[in-house]
Design an enzyme around this catalytic site. Sequence first.
Site, PDB file in Angstrom:
ATOM      1  N   TYR A 250      -1.808  -1.195  10.702  1.00 55.04           N
ATOM      2  CA  TYR A 250      -1.957  -1.570   9.291  1.00 55.04           C
ATOM      3  C   TYR A 250      -0.772  -1.085   8.451  1.00 55.04           C
ATOM      4  O   TYR A 250      -0.162  -1.850   7.690  1.00 55.04           O
ATOM      5  CB  TYR A 250      -3.265  -0.975   8.757  1.00 55.04           C
ATOM      6  CG  TYR A 250      -3.460  -1.108   7.266  1.00 55.04           C
ATOM      7  CD1 TYR A 250      -4.010  -2.262   6.719  1.00 55.04           C
ATOM      8  CD2 TYR A 250      -3.116  -0.068   6.400  1.00 55.04           C
ATOM      9  CE1 TYR A 250      -4.191  -2.382   5.341  1.00 55.04           C
ATOM     10  CE2 TYR A 250      -3.301  -0.183   5.028  1.00 55.04           C
ATOM     11  CZ  TYR A 250      -3.834  -1.329   4.504  1.00 55.04           C
ATOM     12  OH  TYR A 250      -4.015  -1.445   3.149  1.00 55.04           O
TER      13      TYR A 250
ATOM     14  N   SER B  17       0.848  -1.197   0.000  1.00 57.70           N
ATOM     15  CA  SER B  17       0.000   0.000   0.000  1.00 57.70           C
ATOM     16  C   SER B  17       0.875   1.235   0.000  1.00 57.70           C
ATOM     17  O   SER B  17       2.027   1.203   0.460  1.00 57.70           O
ATOM     18  CB  SER B  17      -0.883   0.023   1.249  1.00 57.70           C
ATOM     19  OG  SER B  17      -1.518   1.277   1.392  1.00 57.70           O
TER      20      SER B  17
HETATM   21  P1  NAD Z   1     -11.356  -6.130   0.439  1.00 55.17           P
HETATM   22  O1  NAD Z   1     -12.042  -6.033   1.740  1.00 55.17           O
HETATM   23  O2  NAD Z   1     -12.168  -6.269  -0.775  1.00 55.17           O
HETATM   24  O3  NAD Z   1     -10.308  -7.326   0.452  1.00 55.17           O
HETATM   25  C1  NAD Z   1      -9.627  -7.748   1.600  1.00 55.17           C
HETATM   26  C2  NAD Z   1      -9.888  -9.227   1.732  1.00 55.17           C
HETATM   27  O4  NAD Z   1      -9.011  -9.734   2.728  1.00 55.17           O
HETATM   28  C3  NAD Z   1     -11.283  -9.565   2.208  1.00 55.17           C
HETATM   29  O5  NAD Z   1     -12.175  -9.749   1.148  1.00 55.17           O
HETATM   30  C4  NAD Z   1     -11.065 -10.852   2.970  1.00 55.17           C
HETATM   31  O6  NAD Z   1     -11.419 -11.969   2.185  1.00 55.17           O
HETATM   32  C5  NAD Z   1      -9.574 -10.891   3.217  1.00 55.17           C
HETATM   33  N1  NAD Z   1      -9.267 -11.053   4.629  1.00 55.17           N
HETATM   34  C6  NAD Z   1      -9.233 -10.101   5.573  1.00 55.17           C
HETATM   35  N2  NAD Z   1      -8.928 -10.655   6.772  1.00 55.17           N
HETATM   36  C7  NAD Z   1      -8.780 -11.985   6.544  1.00 55.17           C
HETATM   37  C8  NAD Z   1      -8.465 -13.089   7.351  1.00 55.17           C
HETATM   38  N3  NAD Z   1      -8.252 -12.963   8.664  1.00 55.17           N
HETATM   39  N4  NAD Z   1      -8.407 -14.310   6.790  1.00 55.17           N
HETATM   40  C9  NAD Z   1      -8.637 -14.464   5.471  1.00 55.17           C
HETATM   41  N5  NAD Z   1      -8.926 -13.456   4.656  1.00 55.17           N
HETATM   42  C10 NAD Z   1      -8.995 -12.226   5.183  1.00 55.17           C
HETATM   43  O7  NAD Z   1     -10.438  -4.827   0.340  1.00 55.17           O
HETATM   44  P2  NAD Z   1      -9.252  -4.464  -0.658  1.00 55.17           P
HETATM   45  O8  NAD Z   1      -9.071  -3.023  -0.486  1.00 55.17           O
HETATM   46  O9  NAD Z   1      -9.475  -5.016  -1.996  1.00 55.17           O
HETATM   47  O10 NAD Z   1      -8.005  -5.164   0.025  1.00 55.17           O
HETATM   48  C11 NAD Z   1      -7.127  -6.014  -0.674  1.00 55.17           C
HETATM   49  C12 NAD Z   1      -5.703  -5.633  -0.330  1.00 55.17           C
HETATM   50  O11 NAD Z   1      -5.446  -4.326  -0.845  1.00 55.17           O
HETATM   51  C13 NAD Z   1      -5.409  -5.575   1.161  1.00 55.17           C
HETATM   52  O12 NAD Z   1      -4.153  -6.161   1.418  1.00 55.17           O
HETATM   53  C14 NAD Z   1      -5.331  -4.075   1.417  1.00 55.17           C
HETATM   54  O13 NAD Z   1      -4.486  -3.801   2.497  1.00 55.17           O
HETATM   55  C15 NAD Z   1      -4.761  -3.592   0.120  1.00 55.17           C
HETATM   56  N6  NAD Z   1      -4.928  -2.162  -0.148  1.00 55.17           N
HETATM   57  C16 NAD Z   1      -6.155  -1.622  -0.276  1.00 55.17           C
HETATM   58  C17 NAD Z   1      -6.286  -0.273  -0.529  1.00 55.17           C
HETATM   59  C18 NAD Z   1      -7.621   0.391  -0.671  1.00 55.17           C
HETATM   60  O14 NAD Z   1      -7.671   1.626  -0.706  1.00 55.17           O
HETATM   61  N7  NAD Z   1      -8.709  -0.329  -0.781  1.00 55.17           N
HETATM   62  C19 NAD Z   1      -5.138   0.527  -0.670  1.00 55.17           C
HETATM   63  C20 NAD Z   1      -3.894  -0.068  -0.552  1.00 55.17           C
HETATM   64  C21 NAD Z   1      -3.795  -1.419  -0.296  1.00 55.17           C
END
Ligand code: NAD
Length: 305
Positions: free
Chosen positions: A210, A197
Site C-alpha cells: 500500500y 497518504s
Molecule cells: P474508504 O474505504 O471509505 O474508501 C476507499 C474506497 O475505495 C472504497 O469505498 C471503494 O469504493 C474504493 N475501492 C477500493 N478498491 C476498489 C476497487 N478495486 N475498485 C473500485 N473501487 C475500489 O476509505 P478512505 O480511507 O476514505 O480511502 C480513500 C482514500 O484515502 C484511499 O486512497 C486511501 O488510500 C486514502 N487514505 C486514507 C487514509 C485513512 O487513514 N483512512 C489515510 C491516507 C490516505
Amino acid sequence: MSNDDARISTDQLAFVNPVDRFPEISPPKQHQEEPGLQRDMAPTPDIGEQSYRGTGRLEGRKALVTGGDSGIGAAAAVAFAREGADVAITYLPAEERDAQHVAQIITDCGRNAVTIAGDLIDPAFCTEVVERAVGDLGGLDILVNNAGKQVATESLTEIGDEQLEETFHANILAMFRVTRAALAHLPAGSTIINTTSIQAYQPSPTLLDYASTKAAINNFSKGLAQQLAPRGIRVNAVAPGPVWTPIQPSEGQPQEALPEFGQSTPLGRAAQPTEMAPAFVFLASPESSYVIGETLNVNGGSPTP
Ligand code: NAD
Ligand code: MG
C-alpha cells in the site's frame, strides 16, 4: 438539504480548538470484510452531512470522485455538492447502500448525483467510468482519483501475488487509466486531485505494498502536473494522515491497533473524513490557480518532506 438549511450546524464553523473539534475516536475492535461499509462502523464516520456549508466555490462544476461512497471520497463528494457541483461517484457493487446515502445528500443539495458501481481493477471499467460520468454529467472538469485498497500484513512473505497485484491495480494503475481516459474530456480550467497518504513518506512496516503505491501516486501527480499545466489543467494531491473510514476496520489495520488509531499524531486524535474536504475544495476551486504539483498534507501535524 439546501446550502442555507438550518439543519446544517454552523456551530462547527465557529472558533474552535482543533484538538477537540471532534471527540477523540477510540474505536472498539471491529472487523468487516473488504471494502467494508461505513454504515456498519462504530462510531459512524462524519462525512460532513450536518456540518459542511458551501459558499458557491464550485458552482456549475462537474466532478467525478472514485471511491466516493464512503470516507474521504464521500466527504469530498458532499462538499463539492454543497459548493454547487454535480457529482458522479464510483464504488464497488458491495457498497451500494453507502453510495445511495451519499447520492441522496448530493440530490438534497439540488445537484445531479451519478452513481457508478464497478471494480477499478478491471482496465475496461476505468474507461467506462469516465464515459458514463461525462455522459450523465454532461461533461467533466474535476477528477478526484481517490479509490484505494489497503490490507495490513505482518510480513512481506504474507503478501501474496493476488494482494500485491490488486493493490497496485486499484491504487496506481487505475489512476493512470482513469486519468488517461479523462484527458479526452477535461477542458482548460479543470483540476485533477489524487489521494495519496502520509504513508508515501512514513511507510508502516505492515503496509509495504500500500505505502509503495502512495509514493508512486505522489510522484505521478508531480510529473503529470508539469505535463498538463500548459493545457490549463492543474494536478495536485492530498495526503491524509489517519482518518476514521471503512478502509481501517476492513483489513487496513490489525484489529488490536484500532482503539489507539491516530492518537500518536501531534493533534492527538484521528481525523474525521469531513476534515479532509476543505483540501479537496481548495484544490478544485479556481482560487488555487497557481497551486500545481503540490501535495497538501492533512495529517494532524506530522512533519512531511
Ligand atoms: P474508504 O474505504 O471509505 O474508501 C476507499 C474506497 O475505495 C472504497 O469505498 C471503494 O469504493 C474504493 N475501492 C477500493 N478498491 C476498489 C476497487 N478495486 N475498485 C473500485 N473501487 C475500489 O476509505 P478512505 O480511507 O476514505 O480511502 C480513500 C482514500 O484515502 C484511499 O486512497 C486511501 O488510500 C486514502 N487514505 C486514507 C487514509 C485513512 O487513514 N483512512 C489515510 C491516507 C490516505
Ligand atoms: Mg466504501
